[in-house]
Motif scaffolding. Structure first.
Motif, PDB file in Angstrom:
ATOM      1  N   TYR A  22     -12.173  -8.133   5.044  1.00 16.70           N
ATOM      2  CA  TYR A  22     -12.049  -9.126   3.985  1.00 16.70           C
ATOM      3  C   TYR A  22     -11.417  -8.472   2.760  1.00 16.70           C
ATOM      4  CZ  TYR A  22     -15.483 -11.897   6.580  1.00 16.70           C
ATOM      5  OH  TYR A  22     -16.151 -12.610   7.520  1.00 16.70           O
ATOM      6  N   ILE A  23     -10.489  -9.132   2.129  1.00 17.36           N
ATOM      7  CA  ILE A  23     -10.029  -8.719   0.800  1.00 17.36           C
ATOM      8  C   ILE A  23     -10.122  -9.942  -0.101  1.00 17.36           C
ATOM      9  CG2 ILE A  23      -8.448  -7.029   1.762  1.00 17.36           C
ATOM     10  CD1 ILE A  23      -6.152  -8.882   0.934  1.00 17.36           C
ATOM     11  N   ASP A  66      -2.890 -13.369   5.168  1.00 19.63           N
ATOM     12  CA  ASP A  66      -2.006 -12.267   4.814  1.00 19.63           C
ATOM     13  C   ASP A  66      -0.541 -12.671   4.793  1.00 19.63           C
ATOM     14  OD1 ASP A  66      -4.154 -10.692   4.523  1.00 19.63           O
ATOM     15  OD2 ASP A  66      -3.850  -9.472   6.323  1.00 19.63           O
ATOM     16  N   PHE A  78      -2.915  -8.143  -8.922  1.00 20.32           N
ATOM     17  CA  PHE A  78      -3.648  -7.624  -7.766  1.00 20.32           C
ATOM     18  C   PHE A  78      -4.493  -6.416  -8.175  1.00 20.32           C
ATOM     19  CE2 PHE A  78      -4.631  -5.637  -3.823  1.00 20.32           C
ATOM     20  CZ  PHE A  78      -4.507  -6.590  -2.824  1.00 20.32           C
ATOM     21  N   MET A  99      -9.232  -4.371  -8.816  1.00 27.04           N
ATOM     22  CA  MET A  99      -9.789  -3.064  -8.465  1.00 27.04           C
ATOM     23  C   MET A  99     -10.646  -2.489  -9.587  1.00 27.04           C
ATOM     24  SD  MET A  99      -6.603  -1.187  -6.555  1.00 27.04           S
ATOM     25  CE  MET A  99      -5.589  -2.057  -5.348  1.00 27.04           C
ATOM     26  N   ASP A 115     -14.192  -3.244  -9.086  1.00 20.97           N
ATOM     27  CA  ASP A 115     -14.686  -2.611  -7.866  1.00 20.97           C
ATOM     28  C   ASP A 115     -15.137  -1.175  -8.107  1.00 20.97           C
ATOM     29  OD1 ASP A 115     -14.029  -4.909  -6.529  1.00 20.97           O
ATOM     30  OD2 ASP A 115     -12.253  -4.085  -5.525  1.00 20.97           O
ATOM     31  N   ASP A 165     -14.393  -2.131   2.266  1.00 20.98           N
ATOM     32  CA  ASP A 165     -13.624  -3.229   1.685  1.00 20.98           C
ATOM     33  C   ASP A 165     -12.718  -2.748   0.550  1.00 20.98           C
ATOM     34  OD1 ASP A 165     -15.084  -4.675   3.437  1.00 20.98           O
ATOM     35  OD2 ASP A 165     -16.023  -6.009   1.975  1.00 20.98           O
ATOM     36  N   ARG A 193      -9.833  -0.651   1.829  1.00 16.13           N
ATOM     37  CA  ARG A 193      -8.834  -1.466   2.522  1.00 16.13           C
ATOM     38  C   ARG A 193      -7.956  -2.215   1.523  1.00 16.13           C
ATOM     39  NH1 ARG A 193      -7.615  -6.649   4.447  1.00 16.13           N
ATOM     40  NH2 ARG A 193      -6.310  -6.535   6.289  1.00 16.13           N
ATOM     41  N   LYS A 194      -8.567  -2.695   0.444  1.00 10.52           N
ATOM     42  CA  LYS A 194      -7.791  -3.400  -0.570  1.00 10.52           C
ATOM     43  C   LYS A 194      -6.748  -2.469  -1.194  1.00 10.52           C
ATOM     44  CE  LYS A 194     -10.187  -5.803  -3.471  1.00 10.52           C
ATOM     45  NZ  LYS A 194     -11.026  -6.100  -4.671  1.00 10.52           N
ATOM     46  N   PHE A 196      -4.009  -1.860   1.328  1.00 10.36           N
ATOM     47  CA  PHE A 196      -3.196  -3.071   1.435  1.00 10.36           C
ATOM     48  C   PHE A 196      -2.167  -3.113   0.305  1.00 10.36           C
ATOM     49  CE2 PHE A 196      -2.553  -7.658   0.603  1.00 10.36           C
ATOM     50  CZ  PHE A 196      -2.075  -8.049   1.842  1.00 10.36           C
ATOM     51  N   ASP A 237      -4.207  -0.554   5.710  1.00  7.55           N
ATOM     52  CA  ASP A 237      -5.209  -1.618   5.735  1.00  7.55           C
ATOM     53  C   ASP A 237      -5.366  -2.070   7.184  1.00  7.55           C
ATOM     54  OD1 ASP A 237      -3.264  -4.486   5.481  1.00  7.55           O
ATOM     55  OD2 ASP A 237      -2.435  -2.493   5.059  1.00  7.55           O
TER      56      ASP A 237
END
Length: 643
Positions: free
Chosen positions: A11-12, A34, A51, A55, A58, A118, A121-122, A125, A171
């Motif tokens: 999941y992103i 995606d 985008f 982060m 996070d 997660d 992966r973000k 990506f 990702d």
């Protein structure tokens, strides 16, 4: 399949998460389309910046209470509460401490212990797609550098928890073979982390000025590099079982250079506005933090933007969720002359520093390092005289409310923290509306990193001590004129038979005096900043957690204060001040050891006589059991196989 998807972080955040920032978590957890993102999103720098904005929350946690913080899975400000898992502090109750005992059971899923992907992966990506956007090479690289900064930080945290972890460069999706790969060795992971932070430093713009709440810049990246390299250098030096000690000095030298970059920049200085500067440093709110010369990376909160937290409210209402200081911390503060509380002798016959007044009605806080009473409040100062209904701190009007010391109460030790306390009525009355700022990176830590890295690598000089440790002591309020020994001087470090005996008993050796004093300074300056636990881990000093957890000495004078006659308040005829102390009777609400010190956690089934257990396998945390079922190539962290 659902478990596997959550595990690899498939999941992103959906695109609108970055635009809105305040959407509900359930919506944010939707899987993205995606193809739509790739076809329509990567158009320009604005898209990239949008985008990246996701982060920041996070990885820069600040005082936010959600989600629970790995690996110990506690809810609340990681800065203020993280030391509850160390010899600095403890919580009310037993749950927190169970996570630090051999009664801890390996979870089935990630259980907020850090085995989640997660965020990484973000980042991957983003790094796979950012070059699709239109923009100059320098501009695109600067944005990519932010992602590399966060990747270095995220992986650093994982290595601190698990040691070896899978290194992921793309990702993943449900068909990716990396889902079933083994862990990557620590050395390879940390070399990759160093590559990421070096690339961030190379590509980030120069910092013309301080921007603590602004975007990631070169200064912030240099600080993170210094923290990472000090950790890894000392970890390799002391954890000789890794066989990596020959590379330790190279990491320490990198830490030294990164910290020196910040020192030489002249953009930062210690916050110093007077006698209580140390306390005031952590009691700032809103955008005031941006003018603080010590803040390198900070998080600003604002009720108008619905970005706030509940630290201030719970600090007051629940007495900081039951957080209290341990005697172990109190004892380590130096006296005003720069010498410890005991200056010679052996265990059982220590010679007391004449300035140390002994354990009494908080007399142990007198004549000490000025930071002690800006960290642990004397009754009658800071919030022990705060009136919540009026928002005032007037001792004549409000009287003194003494800490509660019953073993079922909030402050069992008698040592109540003042650090991070901000007595602002509007922040307390608003359930989740505190705008107290949070400092994640500060200049004082950079000074301590520089001093420790040079000491551990054997290149420290008196000039280095003067621009680091002695600057910190001067800001704290030590009087170098009255007490020249308050300055740390190489070759004239003080004797500390008490602390040396603890190191010998718990670790099997006494530290060189200078390293001991550098570590002391770090413990005192950075207490309640979520660094003590990782410090103990990197020094291979986990056994210090087995120093018995104790509170103040329950003297006859204190027994009289807590005998019940002050429960509803009584005016002290000598001062005219009303004093309030909840009843706490010896061997009923309070239990003491053979020397009369309060035993913390006296009724815990997992903690014997207020003493935590320790085994060296606990330097690393376990992989959740469910992951081992999904991926047969993953191996459990040694020592946790049957837990």
């Amino acid at each position: 399949m659902k478990i596997r998807i959550n595990r690899i972080g498939i999941y992103i955040f959906f695109l609108m998460a970055f635009a809105m920032g305040a959407c509900k978590k359930k919506f944010l957890d939707r899987p993205p389309k995606d193809a739509i993102v790739n076809d329509n999103f990567w158009n320009n720098e604005s898209d990239i910046k949008l985008f990246l904005n996701g982060m920041y929350g996070d990885h820069i946690w600040g005082h936010n209470q959600e989600p629970s913080r790995a690996p110990l899975n506690f809810r609340g400000s990681h800065i203020a509460y993280g030391d509850a898992y160390t010899d600095n502090a403890t919580y009310k109750g037993t749950d927190v401490n169970v996570r630090m005992t051999e009664a801890y059971v390996v979870p089935l899923n990630n259980d907020a212990n850090g085995w989640d992907w997660d965020g990484i992966r973000k980042i991957n990506f983003f790094l796979s797609n950012y070059q699709k956007a239109k923009g100059t090479e320098d501009a695109l690289r600067a944005y990519a550098a932010e992602a590399y900064f966060f990747k270095a930080w995220a992986y650093f945290r994982k290595v601190q928890i698990f040691g070896d972890v899978p290194w992921l460069v793309t990702d993943l999706n449900t068909e990716s073979p990396e889902l079933y790969a083994p862990k990557t060795p620590r050395k390879t992971v940390m070399d990759s982390v160093l590559m990421c932070i070096n690339r961030a430093i190379e590509w980030l713009p120069e910092s013309a000025q301080r921007e603590p709440t602004g975007r990631i810049n070169k200064d912030k990246a240099q600080f993170l590099k210094a923290r990472i390299c000090l950790y890894e250098g000392t970890f390799r030096k002391y954890h000789t079982e890794l066989g990596l000690q020959t590379s330790a000095v190279a990491w320490l030298e990198e830490a030294e250079k990164a910290a020196k970059y910040l020192i030489d920049s002249k953009r930062y200085s210690l916050y110093n506005t007077g006698a209580t500067s140390y306390y005031a440093l952590f009691a700032q709110r809103d955008a005031v933090i941006n003018s603080n010369p010590e803040a390198i990376l900070a998080k600003e909160y604002s009720t108008s933007l619905t970005i706030a937290h509940d630290l201030t409210r719970y600090y007051q209402q629940n007495n900081h969720l039951g957080l209290c200081a341990q005697k172990s911390l109190v004892d380590e503060y130096l006296c005003a002359d720069g010498r410890p509380i005991y200056i010679s002798g052996t265990k059982g016959s220590f010679v007391q520093n004449p300035l140390f007044l002994g354990y009494g009605k908080w007399t142990e806080l007198d004549n000490r390092d000025p930071r002690i009473t800006q960290t642990i409040t004397r009754p009658g100062e800071y919030w022990t005289i705060f009136n919540q209904s009026t928002g005032t701190s007037d001792i004549k009007t409000n009287g003194i409310t003494y800490p509660r010391i019953g073993f079922t109460d909030m402050e069992q030790s008698g040592y109540r923290f003042a650090k991070h306390w901000l007595g602002a009525k509007d922040l307390i009355d608003n359930a989740s509306g505190s705008t107290q700022a949070a400092i994640e990176f500060r200049y004082a830590e950079a000074l301590l990193i520089y001093a420790e890295a040079k000491t551990e690598s054997g290149t420290i000089s008196q000039a280095d001590i003067d621009i680091t440790i002695n600057q910190l002591r001067q800001r704290a309020g030590f009087d170098f004129v009255e007490y020249p020994t308050a300055k740390l001087t190489m070759g004239n470090e003080p004797d500390d038979p008490r602390l040396d005996a603890i190191y010998m008993e718990k670790l099997g050796y006494a530290l060189p005096k200078l390293i001991r004093e550098i570590r002391r300074e770090r413990r005192i300056e950075l207490v309640l900043e979520d660094l003590r636990y990782t410090d103990l881990m990197r020094w291979k000093a986990g056994a210090l957690l087995t120093v018995p957890m104790r509170g103040m000495k329950f003297t006859q004078e204190l027994q009289a204060l807590y005998n019940g006659s002050f429960s509803n308040g009584k005016v002290n005829p000598a001062t005219g001040i009303k004093e309030i102390a909840k009843k706490a009777t010896l061997n009923a609400e309070v239990f003491v050891d053979s020397e009369g010190f309060i035993i913390l956690k006296p009724k815990s089934s997992n903690i014997i006589n207020g003493t935590l257990p320790w085994s060296d396998y606990m330097y690393y945390w376990p992989v959740p059991k469910g992951e081992l079922v999904l991926n047969k190539q993953l191996k459990q962290t040694p020592g946790w196989e049957n837990k």
